[in-house]
Enzyme design. Structure first.
Site, PDB file in Angstrom:
ATOM      1  N   ASP A   1     -24.469  26.513  55.055  1.00 13.80           N
ATOM      2  CA  ASP A   1     -23.152  27.093  54.748  1.00 13.80           C
ATOM      3  C   ASP A   1     -22.885  28.306  55.643  1.00 13.80           C
ATOM      4  OD1 ASP A   1     -24.891  28.846  53.530  1.00 13.80           O
ATOM      5  OD2 ASP A   1     -23.861  28.871  51.590  1.00 13.80           O
ATOM      6  N   SER A   2     -23.846  28.652  56.494  1.00 15.64           N
ATOM      7  CA  SER A   2     -23.597  29.651  57.549  1.00 15.64           C
ATOM      8  C   SER A   2     -22.433  29.184  58.423  1.00 15.64           C
ATOM      9  CB  SER A   2     -24.857  29.870  58.396  1.00 15.64           C
ATOM     10  OG  SER A   2     -25.340  28.643  58.897  1.00 15.64           O
TER      11      SER A   2
ATOM     12  N   ASP B   1     -26.414  22.232  52.627  1.00 16.96           N
ATOM     13  CA  ASP B   1     -26.326  23.353  51.690  1.00 16.96           C
ATOM     14  C   ASP B   1     -25.326  23.069  50.578  1.00 16.96           C
ATOM     15  OD1 ASP B   1     -28.030  25.507  52.040  1.00 16.96           O
ATOM     16  OD2 ASP B   1     -26.813  26.417  53.619  1.00 16.96           O
TER      17      ASP B   1
ATOM     18  N   LYS C   1     -29.799  21.689  49.704  1.00 14.92           N
ATOM     19  CA  LYS C   1     -30.483  22.986  49.564  1.00 14.92           C
ATOM     20  C   LYS C   1     -29.646  23.873  48.660  1.00 14.92           C
ATOM     21  CE  LYS C   1     -30.717  26.176  53.094  1.00 14.92           C
ATOM     22  NZ  LYS C   1     -29.969  27.322  52.534  1.00 14.92           N
TER      23      LYS C   1
ATOM     24  N   GLU D   1     -29.609  27.992  46.831  1.00 17.34           N
ATOM     25  CA  GLU D   1     -30.191  29.331  46.889  1.00 17.34           C
ATOM     26  C   GLU D   1     -30.567  29.818  45.500  1.00 17.34           C
ATOM     27  OE1 GLU D   1     -27.672  32.105  48.983  1.00 17.34           O
ATOM     28  OE2 GLU D   1     -27.500  30.798  50.735  1.00 17.34           O
TER      29      GLU D   1
ATOM     30  N   GLU E   1     -36.243  33.388  53.532  1.00 16.73           N
ATOM     31  CA  GLU E   1     -35.388  34.107  54.492  1.00 16.73           C
ATOM     32  C   GLU E   1     -35.485  35.614  54.287  1.00 16.73           C
ATOM     33  OE1 GLU E   1     -31.257  32.897  54.804  1.00 16.73           O
ATOM     34  OE2 GLU E   1     -30.809  34.570  56.159  1.00 16.73           O
TER      35      GLU E   1
END
Ligand code: KIV
Length: 274
Positions: free
Chosen positions: A50-51, A89, A119, A121, A188
């Protein structure tokens, strides 16, 4: 007669096997078919991160990224690749409300893109969600430490693992999602000794993928545009393996000069009547 089509694309289980064999896991992000196609032969998995909100769209954080944006770019990455596992993401707001919401979002991602894993978070507080998804056929990669979707509650993009409880809490996060069934965990922005301790902890059976973490992780990931030297500014942990920004600037400057001077297009670049 029915025919079984065997895909040669890597799966989440293959990433887990790499860890068991002690082979480094290679990963990069990609959002486009053409760049993903270049990475395909060299990466075990490609993350549609999602960056993309910040890198492609110039957003200040990843928070505005939608499920539709992730699905669109993941479809492009799948079209450009045939070998690497593609992980997508789950964007902010698509899984935090509960495990059913998470499953519905993950199911859309897998069905509409053909990706092999998602993925999300967060650590221990998402262990139940990770278990719910993996028990229902969704391979899950975790992501702990500096989790950009929590930028507002973390008070910025801050390195994690400092302070008296730093190691204990992050180790607990890693253990919880590993035991819940995550096949890998991105570590991260975590201070090196803590990231190293997580990567070496016997309770953490999931493969650890470092970004600003430790060389002792089972694998490494970087944002493609950062490592290619395309991003204007990059965090300390990035090595620029290329200088694409300078190459692009040079090409664009030359193009503009050639057009102004009437040297482009030349005869070779035009069509004869017959
Ligand atoms: O969104 C992303 O690109 C990521 C990587 C930085 C791991 O989550």
């Amino acid at each position: 007669m029915s025919q079984v089509v065997q895909s040669r694309r890597l799966r989440a289980v293959d990433i887990a096997k790499r860890k068991a064999e002690g082979a480094k896991i290679i990963a990069l992000t990609a959002y486009h078919a053409h760049t993903a196609g270049i990475l395909d032969a060299h990466c075990d998995f490609i993350l549609v991160g999602d960056s993309l909100g910040m890198v492609m769209h110039g957003m200040e954080s990843t928070l505005p990224v939608t499920l539709e944006m992730m699905i669109l770019q993941a479809q492009a990455v799948i079209r450009g690749t045939s070998r690497a596992l593609v992980v997508v993401d789950m964007p902010f707001g698509s899984y935090e409300a509960g495990r059913e919401q998470a499953f519905m979002s993950a199911a859309r991602i897998l069905k509409e893109t053909g990706a092999g894993a998602v993925k999300l978070e967060g650590g221990a507080r998402f262990a139940e969600t990770v278990a719910f998804l993996t028990q229902r056929g969704v391979p899950v990669m975790g992501h702990i430490g500096l989790t950009p979707q929590s930028v507002n509650t973390m008070g910025g993009f801050k390195v994690q693992g400092r302070g008296p409880d730093g190691e204990r809490l992050l180790l607990e996060d890693a253990r919880a999602i590993s035991e819940a069934g995550a096949f890998a965990i991105v570590l991260e922005g975590i201070v090196e000794p803590v990231a190293r301790a997580i990567a070496g902890a016997p309770q953490v059976t999931a493969a650890t993928i470092g970004i600003g973490a430790s060389p002792f992780c089972d694998g490494q990931i970087l944002v493609l545009e950062d490592m290619l030297g395309l991003s204007e500014t990059v965090p300390k942990f990035v090595r620029q393996f290329g200088s694409l920004r300078a190459h692009i600037e040079e090409a664009v400057r030359t193009y503009a000069e050639e057009v102004r001077a009437g040297r482009f297009p030349a005869e070779d670049h035009t069509y004869a009547p017959r």
